[in-house]
Design a protein around this motif. Structure first.
Motif, PDB file in Angstrom:
ATOM      1  N   ILE A 392       0.947  -1.202   0.162  1.00  0.00           N
ATOM      2  CA  ILE A 392       0.144  -0.047  -0.031  1.00  0.00           C
ATOM      3  C   ILE A 392       0.845   1.294   0.038  1.00  0.00           C
ATOM      4  N   ILE A 393       0.607   1.781  -0.910  1.00  0.00           N
ATOM      5  CA  ILE A 393       1.548   3.430  -0.796  1.00  0.00           C
ATOM      6  C   ILE A 393       0.548   4.516  -0.682  1.00  0.00           C
ATOM      7  N   THR A 394       0.567   5.061   0.490  1.00  0.00           N
ATOM      8  CA  THR A 394      -0.335   6.308   0.946  1.00  0.00           C
ATOM      9  C   THR A 394       0.487   7.466   1.075  1.00  0.00           C
ATOM     10  N   ALA A 395       0.131   8.483   0.342  1.00  0.00           N
ATOM     11  CA  ALA A 395       0.914  10.003   0.206  1.00  0.00           C
ATOM     12  C   ALA A 395       2.451   9.547  -0.163  1.00  0.00           C
ATOM     13  N   GLY A 396       2.661   8.679  -0.792  1.00  0.00           N
ATOM     14  CA  GLY A 396       4.151   8.391  -0.918  1.00  0.00           C
ATOM     15  C   GLY A 396       4.704   7.482   0.345  1.00  0.00           C
ATOM     16  N   PHE A 397       4.154   7.002   1.202  1.00  0.00           N
ATOM     17  CA  PHE A 397       4.641   6.120   2.417  1.00  0.00           C
ATOM     18  C   PHE A 397       4.395   4.956   1.894  1.00  0.00           C
ATOM     19  N   ASN A 398       5.196   3.984   2.083  1.00  0.00           N
ATOM     20  CA  ASN A 398       4.866   2.381   1.871  1.00  0.00           C
ATOM     21  C   ASN A 398       4.305   2.078   3.258  1.00  0.00           C
ATOM     22  N   VAL A 399       3.377   0.983   3.119  1.00  0.00           N
ATOM     23  CA  VAL A 399       2.644   0.458   4.275  1.00  0.00           C
ATOM     24  C   VAL A 399       2.607  -1.157   4.101  1.00  0.00           C
ATOM     25  N   TYR A 400       3.137  -1.898   4.846  1.00  0.00           N
ATOM     26  CA  TYR A 400       3.032  -3.252   4.477  1.00  0.00           C
ATOM     27  C   TYR A 400       1.990  -3.916   5.168  1.00  0.00           C
ATOM     28  N   PRO A 401       1.156  -4.780   4.907  1.00  0.00           N
ATOM     29  CA  PRO A 401      -0.134  -5.112   5.316  1.00  0.00           C
ATOM     30  C   PRO A 401       0.103  -5.986   6.741  1.00  0.00           C
ATOM     31  N   ARG A 402       1.190  -6.620   6.444  1.00  0.00           N
ATOM     32  CA  ARG A 402       1.324  -7.593   7.795  1.00  0.00           C
ATOM     33  C   ARG A 402       1.682  -6.836   8.981  1.00  0.00           C
ATOM     34  N   GLU A 403       2.568  -5.739   8.959  1.00  0.00           N
ATOM     35  CA  GLU A 403       2.750  -4.949  10.095  1.00  0.00           C
ATOM     36  C   GLU A 403       1.414  -4.409  11.004  1.00  0.00           C
ATOM     37  N   VAL A 431      -5.158   3.074   3.977  1.00  0.00           N
ATOM     38  CA  VAL A 431      -5.334   1.639   4.745  1.00  0.00           C
ATOM     39  C   VAL A 431      -6.882   1.416   4.937  1.00  0.00           C
ATOM     40  N   LYS A 432      -7.227  -0.024   4.799  1.00  0.00           N
ATOM     41  CA  LYS A 432      -8.506  -0.440   5.015  1.00  0.00           C
ATOM     42  C   LYS A 432      -8.346  -1.598   5.567  1.00  0.00           C
ATOM     43  N   ALA A 433      -9.106  -1.654   6.927  1.00  0.00           N
ATOM     44  CA  ALA A 433      -9.020  -3.119   7.919  1.00  0.00           C
ATOM     45  C   ALA A 433     -10.266  -3.927   7.760  1.00  0.00           C
ATOM     46  N   TYR A 434     -10.226  -5.205   7.502  1.00  0.00           N
ATOM     47  CA  TYR A 434     -11.151  -6.166   7.724  1.00  0.00           C
ATOM     48  C   TYR A 434     -10.979  -6.871   9.076  1.00  0.00           C
ATOM     49  N   ILE A 435     -11.765  -6.584   9.905  1.00  0.00           N
ATOM     50  CA  ILE A 435     -11.937  -7.070  11.430  1.00  0.00           C
ATOM     51  C   ILE A 435     -12.783  -8.173  11.610  1.00  0.00           C
ATOM     52  N   VAL A 436     -12.424  -9.330  12.329  1.00  0.00           N
ATOM     53  CA  VAL A 436     -13.402 -10.566  12.823  1.00  0.00           C
ATOM     54  C   VAL A 436     -13.295 -10.310  14.304  1.00  0.00           C
ATOM     55  N   PRO A 437     -14.376  -9.833  15.112  1.00  0.00           N
ATOM     56  CA  PRO A 437     -14.088  -9.656  16.204  1.00  0.00           C
ATOM     57  C   PRO A 437     -13.941 -10.844  17.133  1.00  0.00           C
ATOM     58  N   GLY A 438     -13.411 -10.657  18.259  1.00  0.00           N
ATOM     59  CA  GLY A 438     -13.179 -11.728  19.263  1.00  0.00           C
ATOM     60  C   GLY A 438     -14.481 -12.169  19.911  1.00  0.00           C
ATOM     61  N   GLU A 439     -14.492 -13.107  20.280  1.00  0.00           N
ATOM     62  CA  GLU A 439     -15.691 -13.923  20.845  1.00  0.00           C
ATOM     63  C   GLU A 439     -16.245 -13.004  22.227  1.00  0.00           C
ATOM     64  N   GLY A 440     -17.462 -12.504  22.125  1.00  0.00           N
ATOM     65  CA  GLY A 440     -17.992 -11.744  23.209  1.00  0.00           C
ATOM     66  C   GLY A 440     -17.571 -10.304  23.004  1.00  0.00           C
ATOM     67  N   TYR A 441     -16.988  -9.857  22.002  1.00  0.00           N
ATOM     68  CA  TYR A 441     -16.383  -8.307  21.905  1.00  0.00           C
ATOM     69  C   TYR A 441     -17.118  -7.642  20.799  1.00  0.00           C
ATOM     70  N   THR A 442     -17.113  -6.565  20.743  1.00  0.00           N
ATOM     71  CA  THR A 442     -17.715  -5.530  19.904  1.00  0.00           C
ATOM     72  C   THR A 442     -16.762  -4.362  19.513  1.00  0.00           C
ATOM     73  N   PRO A 443     -15.697  -4.509  18.688  1.00  0.00           N
ATOM     74  CA  PRO A 443     -14.741  -3.433  18.641  1.00  0.00           C
ATOM     75  C   PRO A 443     -15.245  -2.223  17.884  1.00  0.00           C
ATOM     76  N   ASN A 444     -14.633  -1.178  18.112  1.00  0.00           N
ATOM     77  CA  ASN A 444     -15.240   0.149  17.309  1.00  0.00           C
ATOM     78  C   ASN A 444     -13.929   0.707  16.909  1.00  0.00           C
ATOM     79  N   LYS A 445     -14.180   1.676  15.747  1.00  0.00           N
ATOM     80  CA  LYS A 445     -13.174   2.266  15.150  1.00  0.00           C
ATOM     81  C   LYS A 445     -12.549   3.316  15.836  1.00  0.00           C
TER      82      LYS A 445
END
Length: 492
Positions: A392-403, A431-445
């Motif tokens: 991912i190249i955002t505003a000229g910066f490299n972003v490595y998804p695994r990090e 950067v766009k993230a797809y999140i699978v919530p942990g059991e019993g959790y409701t994460p928010n942005k």
């Protein structure tokens, strides 16, 4: 030696268990007899040297008899991924030019919907097995070890899948390299639950233990409770899985122990450090992460079974395999710098079938160019940063998804995460993230944003979030980010 001869070196112990399947045990002597009969039958049906045979069935002893029988009779195996759609399978069968298809009745009915192909279907039922085991003796070609043993079709991240051509020597080299990197022996018992039509499942869970004269316990598919029971009571010493299997096992929350298990080997995709730590704390056995790809038969790197294991690292190259990191100008990079991971060794494919241009691109300079971005530390351990095409190249910066993914799964509300780049009118990508919530959790942005601020540079923090119950995966357990890029999980 060719792969169909692997188990012959252990015929001085013909009564030693080779395969266990449900309540049946097949000895090495019986394995040799059954492989020979399948080879005789195929020869009797007219299989000629070098002809391709498609193989479509779940994990079972007959998969192994068929595969080794095909190669003994002089043929080339084309394993079919049973998770693919009929149209995808049709393409592979047609592209490979397979003359025969070996399958079971249920799958045969599905594949009967194929448009007409010059293909002879051999459906394994009671009548066919009667013919197999009454087949007369036959003379088999003495194939060179450099002859092609299998066509492994890649997942086809772009366009149609292509067949990596692996020779007998390629597959045997990977088994030898694994042996040199481990201390497994004849008394070990490998669990084969990964699909045998996948390179990881076939080489590491079948060919490698046969090379060692081990026992292979076969599960026809992944059922978490059944697998946990086998691991607890089946005398399993080595379990090879993909990250999602370990995650699911942890969710069982059962007070179960695996008393005979020595090692679990994880591959197919990156495994979060949090999952490794949780599994080791729960069950008290090490999870050893490795790395491979179909074009390398497949194993390239593995954390040492004895010695220093580094969480988040794919380990060090197997003995006999060379690995280095190159920049865009094919210059080798020093430790710490990210570039493309390239591989050289006896396990590297001969090329792609009928794809000379793609072969030349993949094997430039005698090195297999994997398309994976990685770096090496000062100790010679390698770390995957992502796919070249996923950078991912955002505003000229490299972003490595695994990090970013590794940072996200440290939050207790996140069970799994996958990160992609999406277009942005000003920054090019964000950067766009797809999140699978942990059991019993409701994460928010907002909560995740504050959490990541302490761990990542601002440009690496996702600007978009999708919370989804699961992530699309391929056969080997790898997350299919191309499907995420198409927005298929956005309505979850």
């Amino acid at each position: 030696m060719n792969i169909h001869e692997l188990h012959r070196q252990y015929l001085q112990h013909p009564e030693h268990p080779a395969l266990k399947f449900h309540d049946k045990t097949i000895t090495y002597g019986e394995l040799e007899h059954n492989v020979e009969q399948f080879a005789r039958y195929l020869k009797h049906r007219g299989l000629r040297e070098g002809e391709r045979v498609a193989l479509a069935m779940p994990n079972c002893p007959e998969f192994i008899y068929s595969y080794l029988g095909i190669t003994r009779a002089g043929g080339t195996v084309v394993p079919l991924n049973l998770l693919q759609a009929p149209q995808e399978l049709f393409f592979i069968v047609k592209d490979s030019g397979a003359r025969f298809l070996i399958t079971i009745p249920a799958i045969g009915q599905l594949l009967s919907k194929f448009p007409a192909l010059p293909l002879e279907a051999l459906v394994i039922d009671e009548n066919l097995l009667k013919d197999v085991f009454s087949a007369p003796p036959a003379e088999f070609p003495a194939r060179d070890s450099e002859s092609i043993a299998t066509f492994l079709y890649t997942s086809g991240t772009t366009g149609h899948p292509k067949a990596a051509m692996l020779s007998h020597a390629n597959l045997l080299a990977d088994a030898r390299y694994m042996d040199d990197a481990s201390d497994f022996g004849r008394d070990d018992n490998f669990l084969a639950v990964l699909p045998m039509f996948h390179s990881f499942g076939w080489t590491v869970c079948v060919l490698f233990p046969l090379y060692l004269g081990c026992t292979i316990t076969i599960l026809d598919n992944f059922k978490p409770k059944e697998m946990a029971e086998i691991l607890a009571t089946g005398g399993i010493t080595v379990f090879c899985g993909v990250p999602s299997m370990f995650t699911v096992l942890l969710k069982l929350r059962q007070k179960v122990t695996f008393p005979t298990l020595k090692y679990a080997i994880s591959g197919g995709d990156s495994i979060p450090g949090a999952v490794i730590r949780a599994a080791e704390e729960t069950w008290n056995f090490p999870i050893v992460e490795g790395y491979g790809l179909s074009e390398a038969s497949p194993v390239v790197c593995l954390n040492p079974l004895k010695g220093v294991r580094k969480i988040k690292s794919i380990g060090i190259p197997l003995p006999g395999v060379e690995v280095k990191i190159l920049d865009e100008n094919h210059r080798e990079l020093p430790p710490g710098e990210i570039g493309e991971l390239v591989v050289r060794g006896g396990n590297v494919m001969k090329g792609y079938y009928n794809r000379p241009e793609e072969t030349a691109e993949a094997l430039q300079g005698g090195w297999l160019h994997t398309g994976d971005l990685a770096h090496m530390d000062q100790d010679g351990y390698f770390y995957i940063a992502g796919r070249k095409k996923e950078l991912i190249i955002t505003a000229g910066f490299n972003v490595y998804p695994r990090e970013v993914e590794e940072a996200l799964v440290l939050h207790p509300s996140v069970a799994e995460a996958a990160v992609i780049g999406v277009s942005h009118p000003v920054k090019g990508e964000v950067v766009k993230a797809y999140i699978v919530p942990g059991e019993g959790y409701t994460p928010n942005k907002q909560e995740l944003f504050q959490f990541l601020k302490e761990r990542l540079a601002g440009y690496k923090i996702p600007e978009e979030y999708v919370f989804t119950p699961d992530l699309p995966r391929g056969t080997g357990g790898k997350i299919l980010k191309r499907l995420l890029s198409q927005g298929l999980n956005d309505q979850a």
